[in-house]
Design a protein around this motif. Structure first.
Motif, PDB file in Angstrom:
ATOM      1  N   ILE A 128       9.285 -12.953  -4.768  1.00  0.00           N
ATOM      2  CA  ILE A 128       8.116 -12.172  -4.395  1.00  0.00           C
ATOM      3  C   ILE A 128       8.522 -10.942  -3.596  1.00  0.00           C
ATOM      4  CG2 ILE A 128       7.689 -13.715  -2.408  1.00  0.00           C
ATOM      5  CD1 ILE A 128       4.967 -11.923  -4.398  1.00  0.00           C
ATOM      6  N   GLN A 129       9.559 -11.122  -2.725  1.00  0.00           N
ATOM      7  CA  GLN A 129      10.038  -9.992  -1.930  1.00  0.00           C
ATOM      8  C   GLN A 129      10.696  -8.946  -2.801  1.00  0.00           C
ATOM      9  OE1 GLN A 129      11.994  -9.970   1.891  1.00  0.00           O
ATOM     10  NE2 GLN A 129      10.104  -8.827   1.778  1.00  0.00           N
ATOM     11  N   ARG A 130      11.398  -9.416  -3.820  1.00  0.00           N
ATOM     12  CA  ARG A 130      12.045  -8.453  -4.715  1.00  0.00           C
ATOM     13  C   ARG A 130      11.002  -7.693  -5.521  1.00  0.00           C
ATOM     14  NH1 ARG A 130      16.203 -11.433  -8.043  1.00  0.00           N
ATOM     15  NH2 ARG A 130      15.564 -13.237  -6.835  1.00  0.00           N
ATOM     16  N   VAL A 131       9.953  -8.407  -5.932  1.00  0.00           N
ATOM     17  CA  VAL A 131       8.884  -7.729  -6.671  1.00  0.00           C
ATOM     18  C   VAL A 131       8.244  -6.663  -5.790  1.00  0.00           C
ATOM     19  CG1 VAL A 131       6.620  -8.047  -7.719  1.00  0.00           C
ATOM     20  CG2 VAL A 131       8.444  -9.663  -8.209  1.00  0.00           C
ATOM     21  N   ILE A 132       7.987  -7.029  -4.522  1.00  0.00           N
ATOM     22  CA  ILE A 132       7.401  -6.048  -3.600  1.00  0.00           C
ATOM     23  C   ILE A 132       8.340  -4.860  -3.435  1.00  0.00           C
ATOM     24  CG2 ILE A 132       6.828  -5.648  -1.169  1.00  0.00           C
ATOM     25  CD1 ILE A 132       5.551  -8.344  -1.055  1.00  0.00           C
ATOM     26  N   SER A 133       9.649  -5.133  -3.329  1.00  0.00           N
ATOM     27  CA  SER A 133      10.573  -4.034  -3.068  1.00  0.00           C
ATOM     28  C   SER A 133      10.733  -3.121  -4.276  1.00  0.00           C
ATOM     29  CB  SER A 133      11.925  -4.558  -2.590  1.00  0.00           C
ATOM     30  OG  SER A 133      12.590  -5.193  -3.655  1.00  0.00           O
ATOM     31  N   VAL A 134      10.239  -3.547  -5.438  1.00  0.00           N
ATOM     32  CA  VAL A 134      10.240  -2.644  -6.590  1.00  0.00           C
ATOM     33  C   VAL A 134       8.894  -1.930  -6.698  1.00  0.00           C
ATOM     34  CG1 VAL A 134      10.258  -2.531  -9.110  1.00  0.00           C
ATOM     35  CG2 VAL A 134      11.965  -3.896  -7.915  1.00  0.00           C
ATOM     36  N   LEU A 135       7.825  -2.702  -6.612  1.00  0.00           N
ATOM     37  CA  LEU A 135       6.504  -2.119  -6.866  1.00  0.00           C
ATOM     38  C   LEU A 135       5.986  -1.267  -5.717  1.00  0.00           C
ATOM     39  CD1 LEU A 135       4.538  -4.888  -8.739  1.00  0.00           C
ATOM     40  CD2 LEU A 135       5.733  -2.894  -9.624  1.00  0.00           C
ATOM     41  N   TRP A 136       6.330  -1.626  -4.502  1.00  0.00           N
ATOM     42  CA  TRP A 136       5.708  -0.964  -3.364  1.00  0.00           C
ATOM     43  C   TRP A 136       6.298   0.423  -3.070  1.00  0.00           C
ATOM     44  CZ3 TRP A 136       1.554  -0.181  -1.081  1.00  0.00           C
ATOM     45  CH2 TRP A 136       1.480   0.255   0.234  1.00  0.00           C
ATOM     46  N   PRO A 137       7.636   0.561  -2.946  1.00  0.00           N
ATOM     47  CA  PRO A 137       8.153   1.922  -2.736  1.00  0.00           C
ATOM     48  C   PRO A 137       7.775   2.846  -3.888  1.00  0.00           C
ATOM     49  CG  PRO A 137       9.874   0.307  -2.378  1.00  0.00           C
ATOM     50  CD  PRO A 137       8.723  -0.420  -2.965  1.00  0.00           C
ATOM     51  N   SER A 138       7.765   2.316  -5.119  1.00  0.00           N
ATOM     52  CA  SER A 138       7.430   3.177  -6.242  1.00  0.00           C
ATOM     53  C   SER A 138       5.964   3.595  -6.162  1.00  0.00           C
ATOM     54  CB  SER A 138       7.710   2.471  -7.564  1.00  0.00           C
ATOM     55  OG  SER A 138       7.134   1.194  -7.568  1.00  0.00           O
ATOM     56  N   PHE A 139       5.130   2.714  -5.655  1.00  0.00           N
ATOM     57  CA  PHE A 139       3.717   3.067  -5.465  1.00  0.00           C
ATOM     58  C   PHE A 139       3.592   4.238  -4.492  1.00  0.00           C
ATOM     59  CE2 PHE A 139      -0.149   2.723  -2.947  1.00  0.00           C
ATOM     60  CZ  PHE A 139      -1.128   2.646  -3.915  1.00  0.00           C
TER      61      PHE A 139
END
Ligand code: SF4
Ligand code: SF4
Lengths: 470, 93
Positions: free
Chosen positions: B17-28
């Motif tokens: 879940i943390q890895r997903v956040i670290s991809v989706l969130w900065p890109s957002f």
């Protein structure tokens, strides 16, 4: 697979790993006190602004509207166009710098009182408390197996959350498209697909962030929380536990003298942990998870009062003050931030004050360089684009200068431009070739408002003619 | 001065879940800024007309632009995440 594999993890790593593995739901206990009051005040004010301001009208239009469909920003009397992009950028830079300055001075006051994440979490917690009851009742309910009663309570909570989130999404879109029209579309079920999408998207984000993610947003997702430590120094205001005074901690009777028992002032009631929205223990020292909400100050002051000890075992202080030194408010970092801010702010005020909300573009007719009239005059054809960026309709008078005896021919003497509109005006300029010094000449067009004295602009265009005979 | 979170030697230790956040969130975040800058200069209606979609509304254009940026930046973040994997598994002593 990792470099640390095989070694026993430090207790710190264990705690972190547990946190990452399965988040323990945090049930912050309700607090009352001076800082809780201030937090509620800030919450009401900010939510009031967010939900209320889009409905306010000013001079016949929405007072604050970042009108994306029309590419115009209305801020009370001021209308900004894409051409005014620079003002907005300047404003954003000023906002960022203010946050730097503010953080250096007062630490995470922003996080605790004004951040949307905190504010919405707070209101969601309030709803949760109204529906599910106190901290104990919530914990008890969550431990129970699913029953009709539990289902009813949970469903009510989520329904209220969802409705509130949708309203938030609607209001959010109302900052960017006219909210009165949006409301009309909503109640007549004629919302556009994109508007609907953004209402749902933002509503869902609110529900997820304030209902489910909460402190995890601050800990794992917030960029500010990560880099604010760069702005902290030993003189920054923060929430801290006075270790010297509190330790050794331990329970005791109210009547007992702690000094006799060899105890500090902390009675180890763990109230400060129970109220913390990020679930940390402030007594462990400064932690990056602490959003500085001061809930632990309020509750500990209450405990100290009950025990008859002086308040402030947990308090707003600075690292220097904790060490018994003097806190410096004015320091190089503050002076530098303030100076830059002052400069940028003056620049913005100056730029807005001297901004001319009028634009004149001169487009030459592309098909012919010039015409010769029957009387032997040289004629150039132009289309003028007049952009009235004021919020009132304007009547302009056009005049030319720069070439001797130039004659201006337009459909009418006056150009009428409605507020916020671009009008195209075809014009012709005629001139005797004898008065043309060369084949390409500059000519000045001067536009002056008859409605609003002082509103004027001058643009230079090219007037083409034959090569003058030598 | 502040206590740091435990520093992981290897990103692979982070839960999914943390890895997903670290991809989706900065890109957002980056996609939001890009959308703002891009559309401050270009009007989606003009772009739509150029691309042969004259019926595109502005809100539609902004939305498509935003998601386009988001997909692209997320792709880049995802690749970064992927290439952080060690080529040779470290030998455990
Ligand atoms: S609320 Fe105060 S007295 Fe109670 S545990 Fe926390 S610091 Fe100690
Ligand atoms: S430690 Fe205190 S100030 Fe920090 S987040 Fe928890 S309750 Fe708020």
């Amino acid at each position: 697979m990792s470099a640390t594999a095989g070694k026993t993890p430090t207790p710190d790593q264990q705690v972190e790993a547990e946190l990452y593995k399965k988040r323990q739901k945090i049930y912050p206990r309700e607090v009352h006190g001076i800082f809780a009051k201030m937090r509620n005040l800030a919450m009401v004010a900010l939510l009031g602004i967010f939900y209320g301001l889009p409905w306010l009208n000013w001079d016949g239009h929405q007072a604050i509207l970042f009108d994306l469909p029309a590419r115009k920003f209305h801020i009370f009397g001021l209308t900004l166009w894409p051409q005014d992009f620079i003002y907005l950028s300047l404003l954003l830079i000023i906002a960022a710098l203010s946050l730097f300055l503010f953080t250096a001075l007062a630490g995470r006051l922003w996080c605790g009182y004004a951040c949307p994440q905190t504010v919405w979490t707070e209101i969601f917690l309030w709803i949760e408390r109204k529906v599910e009851g106190s901290r104990q009742q919530q914990m008890k309910l969550d431990k129970q197996p699913m029953s009709a009663r539990k289902f009813r309570i949970k469903a009510t909570k989520h329904l209220i959350w969802l409705l509130f989130s949708l309203w938030t999404g609607f209001t959010f879109v109302g900052w960017f498209t006219p909210i009165h029209e949006l409301w009309h579309e909503l109640i007549t079920f004629s919302l556009g697909p994109w508007e609907t999408f953004w209402i749902l998207f933002y509503g869902f984000a609110t529900y997820g962030n304030a209902g489910w993610m909460r402190e995890q947003v601050c800990i794992y997702m917030c960029p500010y929380a990560r880099f604010q430590s760069a702005m902290f120094d030993h003189d920054t205001l923060l929430v801290a536990y006075d270790e010297k005074r509190g330790e050794p901690r331990g329970p005791r009777k109210k009547s007992a003298d702690p000094r006799e028992l060899g105890l500090g002032d902390c009675i180890d009631c763990t109230m400060c942990v129970q109220v913390c929205p990020t679930g940390i223990d402030i007594r462990d020292g400064l932690q990056y998870q602490c959003i500085g909400c001061a809930a632990c100050i309020d509750i500990c002051d209450e405990v100290m009062d009950k025990m008859g000890y002086p308040k402030g075992l947990v308090r707003y202080t600075t690292e220097r003050a904790l060490k018994g030194e003097h806190t410096h408010v004015v320091r190089p970092r503050i002076i530098v931030y303030s100076a830059i801010l002052l400069f940028l702010f003056s620049a913005l005020v100056y730029a807005v004050a001297t901004r001319v909300p009028l634009e004149l573009d001169i487009l030459r007719d592309r098909n012919t360089l010039y015409n010769e009239t029957d009387e032997g005059l040289i004629e150039n054809v132009y289309t003028l684009k007049v952009v009235n960026m004021t919020d009132k309709p304007q009547t302009f008078k056009l005049s030319i200068s720069g070439l001797k005896d130039a004659e201006l021919i337009a459909q009418s003497d006056e150009i009428k431009a409605p507020s916020g509109e671009v009008v195209s005006v075809p014009i012709r300029i005629r001139i005797d070739p004898e008065n043309l010094p060369s084949s390409g000449n500059d000519i000045e067009l001067h536009l002056e408002s008859l409605t609003q004295p002082g509103l004027e602009t001058t643009e230079t265009g090219r007037f083409l003619g034959p090569m003058p005979e030598l | 001065m502040q206590k740091n979170p435990t520093i992981y030697k290897d990103q692979q230790e982070l839960p999914t879940i943390q890895r997903v956040i670290s991809v989706l969130w900065p890109s957002f975040l980056v996609a939001s800024i890009s959308t703002f800058l891009f559309f401050a200069v270009f009007d989606p209606i003009d772009l739509g007309r150029l691309a042969g979609y004259p019926e595109l509304t502005r809100i539609g254009g902004y939305t498509i632009g935003f998601f386009f940026f988001w997909v692209m930046t997320a792709f880049s973040c995802g690749l970064t995440c992927y290439f952080r994997k060690p080529v040779h598994p470290p030998t455990i002593k």
